[in-house]
Design a protein around this motif. Structure first.
Motif, PDB file in Angstrom:
ATOM      1  N   UNK A 135       6.856  28.563  36.301  1.00 39.29           N
ATOM      2  CA  UNK A 135       6.891  28.538  37.761  1.00 39.29           C
ATOM      3  C   UNK A 135       7.225  27.151  38.303  1.00 39.29           C
ATOM      4  N   UNK A 136       7.367  26.182  37.412  1.00 35.05           N
ATOM      5  CA  UNK A 136       7.657  24.823  37.862  1.00 35.05           C
ATOM      6  C   UNK A 136       6.473  24.161  38.544  1.00 35.05           C
ATOM      7  N   UNK A 137       5.277  24.748  38.355  1.00 37.50           N
ATOM      8  CA  UNK A 137       4.100  24.190  39.040  1.00 37.50           C
ATOM      9  C   UNK A 137       3.128  23.516  38.068  1.00 37.50           C
ATOM     10  N   UNK A 138       3.549  23.392  36.797  1.00 37.92           N
ATOM     11  CA  UNK A 138       2.670  22.764  35.812  1.00 37.92           C
ATOM     12  C   UNK A 138       1.417  23.572  35.531  1.00 37.92           C
ATOM     13  N   UNK A 139       1.443  24.848  35.852  1.00 32.15           N
ATOM     14  CA  UNK A 139       0.242  25.663  35.680  1.00 32.15           C
ATOM     15  C   UNK A 139       0.513  27.024  35.019  1.00 32.15           C
ATOM     16  N   UNK A 140       1.767  27.405  34.985  1.00 32.76           N
ATOM     17  CA  UNK A 140       2.117  28.685  34.377  1.00 32.76           C
ATOM     18  C   UNK A 140       3.181  28.459  33.308  1.00 32.76           C
ATOM     19  N   UNK A 141       2.760  28.605  32.063  1.00 34.11           N
ATOM     20  CA  UNK A 141       3.660  28.321  30.950  1.00 34.11           C
ATOM     21  C   UNK A 141       3.826  29.530  30.047  1.00 34.11           C
ATOM     22  N   UNK A 142       4.910  29.496  29.296  1.00 34.74           N
ATOM     23  CA  UNK A 142       5.043  30.403  28.158  1.00 34.74           C
ATOM     24  C   UNK A 142       5.200  29.533  26.921  1.00 34.74           C
ATOM     25  N   UNK A 143       4.559  29.920  25.832  1.00 32.28           N
ATOM     26  CA  UNK A 143       4.692  29.181  24.586  1.00 32.28           C
ATOM     27  C   UNK A 143       5.217  30.107  23.511  1.00 32.28           C
ATOM     28  N   UNK A 144       6.243  29.640  22.806  1.00 33.21           N
ATOM     29  CA  UNK A 144       6.789  30.382  21.671  1.00 33.21           C
ATOM     30  C   UNK A 144       6.440  29.587  20.421  1.00 33.21           C
ATOM     31  N   UNK A 145       5.607  30.163  19.576  1.00 29.62           N
ATOM     32  CA  UNK A 145       5.126  29.433  18.411  1.00 29.62           C
ATOM     33  C   UNK A 145       5.494  30.200  17.146  1.00 29.62           C
ATOM     34  N   UNK A 146       6.169  29.512  16.253  1.00 31.60           N
ATOM     35  CA  UNK A 146       6.510  30.107  14.956  1.00 31.60           C
ATOM     36  C   UNK A 146       5.891  29.237  13.864  1.00 31.60           C
ATOM     37  N   UNK A 147       5.178  29.871  12.955  1.00 27.94           N
ATOM     38  CA  UNK A 147       4.595  29.115  11.843  1.00 27.94           C
ATOM     39  C   UNK A 147       4.385  30.025  10.649  1.00 27.94           C
ATOM     40  N   UNK A 148       4.579  29.480   9.449  1.00 27.56           N
ATOM     41  CA  UNK A 148       4.336  30.295   8.252  1.00 27.56           C
ATOM     42  C   UNK A 148       2.886  30.755   8.112  1.00 27.56           C
ATOM     43  N   UNK A 149       1.932  30.042   8.748  1.00 27.62           N
ATOM     44  CA  UNK A 149       0.536  30.479   8.592  1.00 27.62           C
ATOM     45  C   UNK A 149       0.246  31.794   9.336  1.00 27.62           C
ATOM     46  N   UNK A 150       1.179  32.219  10.185  1.00 23.21           N
ATOM     47  CA  UNK A 150       0.977  33.484  10.897  1.00 23.21           C
ATOM     48  C   UNK A 150       1.274  34.693  10.004  1.00 23.21           C
ATOM     49  N   UNK A 151       1.944  34.429   8.917  1.00 19.49           N
ATOM     50  CA  UNK A 151       2.393  35.515   8.043  1.00 19.49           C
ATOM     51  C   UNK A 151       1.219  36.401   7.612  1.00 19.49           C
ATOM     52  N   UNK A 152       1.372  37.697   7.796  1.00 20.59           N
ATOM     53  CA  UNK A 152       0.342  38.637   7.359  1.00 20.59           C
ATOM     54  C   UNK A 152      -0.872  38.697   8.261  1.00 20.59           C
ATOM     55  N   UNK A 153      -0.879  37.896   9.335  1.00 15.04           N
ATOM     56  CA  UNK A 153      -2.021  37.928  10.251  1.00 15.04           C
ATOM     57  C   UNK A 153      -1.722  38.843  11.434  1.00 15.04           C
ATOM     58  N   UNK A 154      -2.774  39.461  11.961  1.00 14.63           N
ATOM     59  CA  UNK A 154      -2.605  40.322  13.134  1.00 14.63           C
ATOM     60  C   UNK A 154      -2.242  39.464  14.344  1.00 14.63           C
ATOM     61  N   UNK A 155      -1.734  40.120  15.374  1.00 14.50           N
ATOM     62  CA  UNK A 155      -1.400  39.386  16.598  1.00 14.50           C
ATOM     63  C   UNK A 155      -2.632  38.690  17.166  1.00 14.50           C
ATOM     64  N   UNK A 156      -3.751  39.411  17.145  1.00 18.07           N
ATOM     65  CA  UNK A 156      -4.983  38.817  17.681  1.00 18.07           C
ATOM     66  C   UNK A 156      -5.323  37.545  16.902  1.00 18.07           C
ATOM     67  N   UNK A 157      -5.251  37.601  15.571  1.00 15.14           N
ATOM     68  CA  UNK A 157      -5.581  36.429  14.750  1.00 15.14           C
ATOM     69  C   UNK A 157      -4.598  35.285  15.006  1.00 15.14           C
ATOM     70  N   UNK A 158      -3.320  35.617  15.190  1.00 13.69           N
ATOM     71  CA  UNK A 158      -2.306  34.584  15.465  1.00 13.69           C
ATOM     72  C   UNK A 158      -2.602  33.873  16.784  1.00 13.69           C
ATOM     73  N   UNK A 159      -2.903  34.669  17.809  1.00 20.94           N
ATOM     74  CA  UNK A 159      -3.184  34.063  19.108  1.00 20.94           C
ATOM     75  C   UNK A 159      -4.470  33.250  19.066  1.00 20.94           C
ATOM     76  N   UNK A 160      -5.457  33.742  18.299  1.00 19.45           N
ATOM     77  CA  UNK A 160      -6.715  33.000  18.200  1.00 19.45           C
ATOM     78  C   UNK A 160      -6.489  31.620  17.584  1.00 19.45           C
ATOM     79  N   UNK A 161      -5.574  31.531  16.619  1.00 21.31           N
ATOM     80  CA  UNK A 161      -5.275  30.227  16.009  1.00 21.31           C
ATOM     81  C   UNK A 161      -4.685  29.267  17.047  1.00 21.31           C
TER      82      UNK A 161
END
Lengths: 78, 110
Positions: free
Chosen positions: A27-53
């Motif tokens: 939103x250009x307001x420094x308060x609403x972001x999207x993050x795209x994170x790719x990492x090998x440690x996410x492999x085999x983990x559920x979405x919930x576990x990935x987001x928790x990390x």
């Protein structure tokens, strides 16, 4: 209470091994972001576990200083 | 604290699909909660909304319960499914419908 995109990126990189991180200021307001994170440690983990990390890497700022961060996590494709 | 946990547990167990949200299904008070309500409604899922704005104990308690820092939170048959991003992603990829069907949740065909 806003957070700088760079600060978000740094925390995620520090907390998650070999993370590729891309932050978008939605939103250009420094308060609403999207993050795209790719990492090998996410492999085999559920979405919930990935987001928790990622939330752990953000050290409690999510839901506090950081109001809105849309998260997209994935493991690198072979 | 244990009473809050007991309350949360009983809410989660009270119905097959429970959404902890800001506001109510009819009148969501946050864009993220609203999105999940829209997805569930689109799929024709019967669910119970628990408004965390009515109690700070529940609002904090649910975050501790699932080790998840944000609201909304969707539970299906006692299992934490995810927040807004995950529910939306699952919906967009067609996984949510499959997941609910596997869990034996009735979907009204729109």
């Amino acid at each position: 209470m806003a957070m700088d995109a760079k600060e978000i990126e740094t925390l995620i990189r520090e907390g998650i091994a070999d993370a590729e991180v891309r932050i978008e200021d939605l939103a250009g307001d420094g308060d609403h972001y999207a993050a795209y994170v790719t990492s090998p440690i996410f492999k085999g983990k559920s979405r919930v576990a990935q987001h928790q990390l990622v939330y752990k890497a953000l050290k409690g700022k999510m839901g506090g200083d950081l109001h809105a961060l849309a998260l997209h996590t994935s493991a690198p494709k072979d | 604290m244990s009473t809050v946990n007991d309350f949360i547990k009983s809410e989660i167990d009270s119905q097959d699909v429970v959404l902890f949200m800001k506001g109510t299904p009819v009148f969501p008070q946050c864009g993220f909660s609203s999105q999940v309500v829209q997805i569930l409604s689109y799929l024709g899922v019967q669910f119970k909304g628990v408004n965390v704005l009515e109690s700070d104990d529940i609002r904090q308690g649910i975050k501790a319960y699932s080790d998840w820092p944000t609201i909304p939170q969707l539970y299906v048959k006692g299992e934490f499914v995810g927040g807004c991003d995950i529910v939306r992603e699952m919906f967009e990829e067609g996984e949510l419908r499959e997941f609910l069907a596997e869990k034996g949740i009735a979907l009204e065909v729109a």
